[in-house]
Design a protein around this motif. Structure first.
Motif, short mmCIF file in Angstrom:
data_model
loop_
_atom_site.label_atom_id
_atom_site.label_comp_id
_atom_site.label_asym_id
_atom_site.label_seq_id
_atom_site.Cartn_x
_atom_site.Cartn_y
_atom_site.Cartn_z
N UNK A 183 0.85 -1.18 0.10
CA UNK A 183 -0.05 0.01 0.04
C UNK A 183 0.93 1.49 -0.06
N UNK A 184 1.76 1.19 0.74
CA UNK A 184 2.90 2.36 0.72
C UNK A 184 3.36 2.63 -0.50
N UNK A 185 3.97 1.45 -1.30
CA UNK A 185 4.58 1.62 -2.64
C UNK A 185 3.70 2.60 -3.51
N UNK A 186 2.28 1.66 -3.62
CA UNK A 186 1.23 2.14 -4.38
C UNK A 186 0.77 3.49 -4.25
N UNK A 187 0.55 4.03 -2.98
CA UNK A 187 -0.15 5.29 -2.50
C UNK A 187 0.99 6.20 -2.86
N UNK A 188 2.24 5.91 -2.53
CA UNK A 188 3.42 6.89 -2.89
C UNK A 188 3.45 7.24 -4.27
N UNK A 189 3.01 6.42 -5.20
CA UNK A 189 3.65 6.27 -6.63
C UNK A 189 2.46 6.37 -7.53
N UNK A 190 1.34 6.53 -6.96
CA UNK A 190 -0.21 6.59 -7.83
C UNK A 190 -0.02 7.78 -8.47
N UNK A 191 -0.37 7.82 -9.77
CA UNK A 191 -0.64 9.06 -10.61
C UNK A 191 -2.01 9.66 -10.04
N UNK A 192 -2.55 10.64 -9.28
CA UNK A 192 -3.77 10.86 -8.83
C UNK A 192 -4.75 11.14 -9.81
N UNK A 193 -4.38 11.78 -11.04
CA UNK A 193 -5.10 12.12 -12.12
C UNK A 193 -5.71 10.83 -12.73
N UNK A 194 -4.96 9.96 -12.97
CA UNK A 194 -5.09 8.71 -13.31
C UNK A 194 -6.21 7.95 -12.28
N UNK A 195 -5.89 7.99 -11.18
CA UNK A 195 -6.60 7.32 -9.95
C UNK A 195 -8.12 7.73 -10.05
N UNK A 196 -8.20 9.10 -10.04
CA UNK A 196 -9.54 9.79 -9.65
C UNK A 196 -10.21 9.70 -11.25
N UNK A 197 -9.47 9.73 -12.27
CA UNK A 197 -10.20 9.31 -13.66
C UNK A 197 -10.93 7.90 -13.63
N UNK A 198 -10.10 6.92 -13.15
CA UNK A 198 -10.70 5.74 -13.05
C UNK A 198 -11.86 5.43 -12.22
N UNK A 199 -11.91 6.08 -11.03
CA UNK A 199 -13.15 6.16 -10.04
C UNK A 199 -14.06 6.80 -10.73
N UNK A 200 -14.14 7.86 -11.35
CA UNK A 200 -15.08 8.48 -11.86
C UNK A 200 -15.62 8.16 -13.17
N UNK A 201 -14.65 7.37 -13.82
CA UNK A 201 -15.26 6.76 -15.13
C UNK A 201 -16.08 5.47 -14.59
N UNK A 202 -15.88 4.73 -13.50
CA UNK A 202 -16.46 3.59 -13.26
C UNK A 202 -17.51 3.75 -12.25
#
Length: 436
Positions: free
Chosen positions: A315-334
């Motif tokens: 979780x630390x690796x993933x959340x430290x290196x997630x692109x927040x624009x891509x993250x939010x985009x996936x959530x909004x799209x689905x």
């Protein structure tokens, strides 16, 4: 009109009257700001809690009249040989990463760079005194068997509490809170305390089931401090079987999250895994920043720090290196298939816990909510549907007689959402209006 008898419904209109009696010295409603353990871990120079008076003034300016904290009772008032550490704690965070910077840098709640020393004991009394001066009540809790000691440079805090046998931990917490409350009362600060939780999210912490000790400890604390309220909080109350909840609670302090579309994403990218072969999978890699190191390159915090917390190295690796624009985009799209389900889930869970509290004749509190655990820079919960869901939860809670409610778990000085002053004032205004 038909004369047929159609039965008598069990339910009726929501009852906005409080589910249970609140002591006279406390407010009719609590608008709660979740300061958690961050008043300890984000108190370095220039950080949100460096100046407690300023942080409290900003909290009041947004309309809050209560803060909920980890009081670190085992550290500041326990009998585990930690007195010296409590007066001179080196705050490190999760430690330096081999690729530069520090672990948790973009992970919500774990983005603590550390690098300073703190007299936690003196600071706690300063916090309560500052709250009293600003007309704010403090909810005392402990996150010690969930994460707080992981931010120290010295493992002694974690080692000491981890050495307490499992079935003795409730009493150790109770003894520490007993001493802490006695000292606060002696200092004239007792009425600043709204209530005391033996531990945060009892069901998600390294503690025995509540009936194996905590129930007796709560009763013992009540006898030691008449007129004060004692409870534990539930991270995920059994909404479909509320009869299983302990009857020993003076306050029905429950957390209401509806992960919905967030859970769908988490499962897809396997972000909460431990030891999954092939991590990170292709779906997670597609959401990472372009400059993300590999999982092996990034490494992991010290083993003892991971033992001291519920968050995994993945979780630390993933959340430290997630692109927040891509993250939010996936959530909004689905989002669409989950939108109404999440609204109904929040509503039904709030009503379930409020009705349980009314049956038990104790005040109800929603101390955390509403979507779930997201990367620090993700804005899904702080905008659009996230704000809509939070307001729906708050309005439902107030309509059903809940005493205290959080605006959003992410609405606090150490989160980006703190900047949305207008929305917070509007939500806390709803709480204040319900208390008139």
């Amino acid at each position: 009109m038909s004369g047929r008898y159609l039965g008598t419904p069990l339910g009726g209109r929501p009852d906005p009257g409080l589910t249970g009696i609140v002591p006279e010295h406390l407010p009719d409603r609590l608008a709660i700001c979740l300061w958690d353990f961050s008043w300890i871990t984000r108190a370095g120079r220039g950080e949100p809690f460096a100046d407690l008076d300023r942080a409290m003034a900003e909290t009041v300016d947004r309309g809050y009249n209560a803060v909920r904290i980890c009081a670190a009772p085992l550290l500041v008032a326990g009998t585990l040989g930690l007195d010296a550490l409590a007066r001179d704690l080196e705050v490190e965070g999760l430690g330096s990463a081999p690729t530069g910077g520090y672990y948790g840098r973009r992970t919500r709640w774990y983005d603590a760079p550390g690098g300073y020393r703190l007299d936690v004991r003196a600071r706690l009394f300063e916090l309560v005194e500052t709250a009293m001066r600003h007309g704010v009540r403090v909810i005392l809790s402990s996150w010690e068997y969930q994460q707080t000691p992981a931010f120290a440079a010295d493992p002694a805090w974690f080692r000491a509490i981890d050495a307490v046998p499992l079935d003795e931990r409730d009493q150790a917490l109770g003894d520490a809170f007993d001493r802490l409350l006695a000292e606060l009362e002696y200092a004239g600060l007792g009425d600043a305390i709204a209530f005391t939780e033996l531990h945060n999210e009892f069901d998600f912490s390294i503690l025995p089931p509540i009936e194996r000790g905590a129930e007796a400890v709560l009763g013992w604390l009540g006898s030691r401090h008449p007129g004060r309220l004692f409870t534990v909080s539930y991270g995920k109350p059994p909404h479909l079987a509320m009869h299983r909840v302990s009857r020993a609670l003076d306050v029905a302090q429950f957390h209401v999250y509806s992960y919905g579309v967030l859970d769908a994403l988490q499962q897809r990218i396997d972000i909460r895994s431990e030891g999954t072969e092939g991590f990170p999978n292709a779906d997670l890699r597609a959401l990472l920043r372009d400059d993300a190191p590999t999982f092996d390159e990034y490494g992991r915090p010290a083993d003892w720090k991971l033992d001291a917390t519920v968050v995994t190295d993945r979780m630390i690796y993933g959340y430290d290196w997630i692109d927040p624009v891509k993250w939010d985009g996936w959530l909004s799209e689905h989002l669409e298939p989950y939108r109404e389900v999440m609204r109904r889930e929040v509503e039904s869970r709030v009503i379930a816990v409020a009705e349980w509290a009314r049956w038990r004749e104790v005040p109800a509190v929603i101390g955390e909510g509403w979507v779930g655990y997201t990367p620090r820079d993700g804005g899904f919960e702080e905008t659009g549907f996230g704000l809509e869901l939070a307001e729906h939860g708050i309005r439902t809670a107030l309509a059903n007689g809940v005493w205290g409610v959080v605006a959003c778990s992410n609405a606090a000085p150490h989160h980006p959402m703190w900047a949305d002053v207008d929305w917070q004032r509007r939500m806390t205004g709803l709480v204040a209006e319900a208390g008139r």
